[in-house]
Design an enzyme around this catalytic site. Structure first.
Site, PDB file in Angstrom:
ATOM      1  N   PRO A   1       0.777  -1.233   0.000  1.00  0.00           N
ATOM      2  CA  PRO A   1       0.000   0.000   0.000  1.00  0.00           C
ATOM      3  C   PRO A   1       0.807   1.281   0.000  1.00  0.00           C
ATOM      4  CG  PRO A   1       0.013  -0.906   2.184  1.00  0.00           C
ATOM      5  CD  PRO A   1       0.735  -1.900   1.320  1.00  0.00           C
ATOM      6  N   GLY A   2       2.132   1.251   0.179  1.00  0.00           N
ATOM      7  CA  GLY A   2       2.906   2.432  -0.135  1.00  0.00           C
ATOM      8  C   GLY A   2       3.701   3.106   0.966  1.00  0.00           C
ATOM      9  N   SER A   3       3.867   2.499   2.127  1.00  0.00           N
ATOM     10  CA  SER A   3       4.666   3.150   3.170  1.00  0.00           C
ATOM     11  C   SER A   3       6.131   3.268   2.758  1.00  0.00           C
ATOM     12  CB  SER A   3       4.546   2.383   4.486  1.00  0.00           C
ATOM     13  OG  SER A   3       3.239   2.455   4.985  1.00  0.00           O
TER      14      SER A   3
ATOM     15  N   CYS B   1       9.180 -10.133   4.520  1.00  0.00           N
ATOM     16  CA  CYS B   1       8.866 -10.204   5.953  1.00  0.00           C
ATOM     17  C   CYS B   1       8.718 -11.671   6.344  1.00  0.00           C
ATOM     18  CB  CYS B   1       7.614  -9.400   6.287  1.00  0.00           C
ATOM     19  SG  CYS B   1       6.168  -9.836   5.318  1.00  0.00           S
TER      20      CYS B   1
END
Length: 770
Positions: free
Chosen positions: A185-187, A339
């Site tokens: 989502p873009g962090s 992750c």
């Protein structure tokens, strides 16, 4: 980056929401994604990772498991341009932390927020506070409200600590051409944008000469990515919606494909086109996400080793594609991350990619960020070939000579096992982040660069002397970069019928909260109050989501976006807009684009601004071919005026920092703290309610879009430490501050320590927001 299987190639899925700070009883009935600590056991997980010998001391493995069963602390990053971030960080350090340093709640001392020791300039924070403290203790409740509103307007990013690491190792500069291959989502995308905009000031944004292409294969999530990146509007950003493992070639004029491209304003017509080569590429790939167990609690129940086996082939192909798109001048860098703790998704992928392209090597970055505790990459691992983690083979050859049936053997790739030349690959240069080291999630990071020419020549000579059987297999040739990549079939493991159910994990941010408070608002139909939004810290991407049609994609999966049309500099409507808004002649009008074709029935609604590189990509490539969903940043939009007034264009709040350097200085009004408070106390204050000095400036100005600068000032205990520049709208008798309500509330809390608009209902017949 953890993703569900059905998130696609470089995409993600979104599933049940999880707040790991509360029990199922506290969070309401019907929750199926929360489990008790006593249930945080998975025999398959323990059995598999004990086989991998992650640690020399078995006690440390138990320490890691204990850490994974504990609640994950809340972490956030002060975002935005460098000067803005430092200003807000000073507020946290000087105002909030001292007020939270001696709090005792129910006879227990509550620790204040602390800075992450390894994050540059102290801009990342961590605190571990129970929900009831945030809700009931006055000082923490106040700090909580501060975080909520600053998150809403993008000054703070709720992001897991380990998720912040990969962009740091990219080492992005404003002139770099950057690709984020699996971005939503873009962090991490936002972090890269901040690096591109490192030359921004407190009030205005630079127009970097570099480029960021943020890609994700999931169309729905690309729009979440656009929403996230809107927090730092950038003329250098493009968002695409493609399979990262099969990303097409982008052609640009040769003069823009060099180190000196920053000096090129308009490439000559005679320029030949060549493939765009990137200086930095982030491969935060889809993964099984078992490093996120501390917040994605469902993985405790669902994890099994075939999750990682099924993603290995895709991960290799994404990294190989990145290698082919990296610049050949010796200055480029790729960061690969997951992750996941699984070596099949980590070290095995790195080894496979390095052996397929010997021009690359791992970079030793052990001297970078010395306060970040990490462990070296594994040199040995033993894949499991079943779901129960009971059948292991030490080598691929052992599997092939076993009594297992041929279809089962065909599901596995040789590259899932450690190669014979692993000592030559310096796999120890990879970084493993374990949860017990610094109270974080689990993560894996590797930094790759092209070898120096002299080193490549020496290695080539040594390779020529080897028999064919010992030479590395070259799957991806650098010489074919200008060819379109051909789609490759999924590995046998990926096509296994038994794996049709989603891999049990998770969000991109694996480690980072998949959706921060502001993103959650965008996704939920009834988000509730801001406090409720912030309480539900994470919205996870676990599990599948039904295929849906969103803007940019029809129900049949075909791509449909409005075209990107660059206007001629002398376009009459553009020139009239620039003249009315008092833009100076140096405004880069040659880089203005629109998203709708102008006609009698569809006049231009908004003007967008890009930099030269973005323009070159759009004008020399088919935007539908590489599924371009956003480009540049919106700066001017049409505003319907009041009764008796013609519609005009106005400067958008999000576009103001970009265009501010091009506004005639004489056209910028000067306001005071008193005037600012008046703007924040009412949605449409009457001109007559402002102090005389400010009112005189308003009376001399035309109706429509205006810009006000509020200089540093101290008044009645309120301190404005730096220039604040905001857009306003003047109608016949009233004014309006043209930023949205959340931004007004955040500004009010920051300056006046309370939300001056609280309790006021916005008039429904007027449009107050951007």
């Amino acid at each position: 980056m953890g993703r569900g299987r059905k998130g696609g190639r470089g995409g993600k899925s979104r599933g049940p929401r999880t707040d790991p700070t509360v029990t199922a009883a506290e969070d309401g009935p019907g929750r199926t994604d929360l489990i008790e600590k006593l249930d945080m056991h998975n025999e398959r997980f323990a059995r598999y990772y004990k086989q991998q010998s992650l640690f020399t001391d078995e006690k440390e493995f138990e320490e890691m498991l204990d850490a994974m069963r504990r609640h994950l602390p809340t972490t956030f990053r002060v975002a935005g341009s460098r000067q803005t971030a430092h200003s807000l960080n000073q507020t946290i350090t000087d105002v909030h932390v001292p007020s939270l340093s001696d709090i005792v709640f129910e006879d227990e001392k509550i620790p204040p927020p602390v800075q992450l020791p390894w994050y540059p300039d102290g801009l990342a924070w961590q605190f571990n506070v129970p929900k009831k403290v945030l809700r009931r203790q006055p000082e923490f409740k106040k700090f909580h409200s501060f975080l909520v509103f600053e998150t809403e307007v993008g000054n703070i990013s709720r992001q897991e600590a380990v998720s912040m690491i990969p962009p740091l190792f990219l080492d992005v500069e404003p002139t770099h051409k950057v690709m984020d291959m699996c971005a939503a989502p873009g962090s991490k995308t936002a972090q890269i944008l901040e690096a591109l905009h490192s030359q921004d000031t407190l009030t205005s944004s630079s127009i970097p000469s570099g480029l960021l292409v943020a890609n994700d294969s999931d169309n729905k999530r690309t729009h979440l990515l656009i929403h996230q990146s809107a927090r730092l509007p950038s003329p250098a950003l493009m968002v695409t919606n493609l399979d990262a493992s099969n990303y097409p070639v982008i052609k640009v004029p040769a003069s823009l494909n060099t180190k000196d491209h920053a000096s090129v304003q308009e490439p000559p017509q005679s320029d030949k086109l060549e493939p765009l080569m990137f200086d930095r590429i982030l491969c935060d790939v889809p993964c099984s996400g078992d490093g996120t167990m501390r917040k994605n609690l469902g993985i405790w129940k669902s994890w099994q080793p075939m999750d990682g086996n099924g993603l290995h082939g895709l991960q290799v192909r994404i990294l190989q594609r990145a290698m082919r798109m990296l610049t050949k001048d010796g200055t480029g860098r790729i960061v690969y991350s997951t992750c996941s703790l699984n070596p099949v998704e980590n070290e095995a992928v790195i080894c496979a990619a390095l052996n397929s392209n010997p021009a690359f090597e791992l970079v030793d970055v052990s001297d970078k960020f010395p306060s970040l505790q990490r462990r070296p990459g594994l040199k040995t691992w033993i894949p499991s070939v079943d779901r129960t983690a009971t059948t292991f083979f030490e080598t691929w050859e052992d599997l092939m000579t076993s009594s297992l049936d041929d279809p089962t053997k065909a599901r596995f790739l040789r590259s899932q096992w450690a190669p014979e030349n692993i000592e030559d690959l310096h796999i120890e240069r990879c970084m493993r982040i374990y949860p017990h080291l610094q109270d974080t999630g689990g993560f894996f990071v590797a930094v790759l660069e092209r070898k120096k020419k002299s080193q490549r020549k020496r290695q080539h000579a040594e390779t020529e002397e080897l028999p064919d059987s010992k030479r590395p297999r070259i799957e991806e040739s650098d010489e074919t970069i200008d060819e379109e990549p051909s789609p490759e079939p999924a590995s046998a493991v990926e096509e296994e019928e038994g794996l049709s159910e989603p891999v049990s994990a998770i969000d991109e941010t694996g480690p980072e909260p998949p959706v921060s408070a502001i993103e959650e608002v965008a996704l939920e139909e009834n988000p509730g109050s801001p406090s409720e939004v912030m309480d539900t810290v994470d919205v996870d991407d676990n599990g599948p989501v039904a295929a849906s049609s969103s803007k940019g994609e029809k129900g049949d999966g075909t791509f449909k976006e409005n075209p990107y049309i660059y206007l001629p500099q002398d376009h009459p409507l553009l020139q009239a807009c620039l003249a009315r808004l008092k833009m100076v002649p140096s405004f880069p009008s040659h880089n203005v684009l629109v998203r709708n074709v102008e006609s009698v029935h569809t006049p231009i609604r908004s003007f967008y601004l890009s930099n030269t590189l973005v323009k070159a990509v759009i004008t020399h490539n088919d935007y539908q071919k590489f599924r371009l969903t956003a480009a540049g940043t919106k700066v001017f939009t049409k505003q319907e005026a009041g009764k008796g007034l013609d519609a005009q264009y106005r400067v958008l709040g999000e576009g103001l920092p970009v265009v501010l350097p091009f506004v005639e200085p004489s056209a910028i009004l000067t306001g005071s703290l008193r005037a600012l408070r008046t703007f924040l106390e009412s949605y449409y204050p009457l001109v007559a309610t402002f102090e005389e000095k400010f009112r005189e400036q308003i009376d001399e100005s035309s109706t429509g879009s205006l810009i006000v600068r509020f200089p540093p000032e101290e008044s009645d205990g309120t301190v404005l430490t730096h220039d604040l520049v905001l857009p306003i709208w003047k109608s016949n008798v009233s004014l309006s501050l043209m930023i949205d309500k959340k931004a007004k509330s955040a500004l009010s809390l920051r300056l006046f320590h309370k939300d001056l608009l609280a309790g006021l209902k916005a008039p429904g017949h007027k449009k107050e927001e951007d």
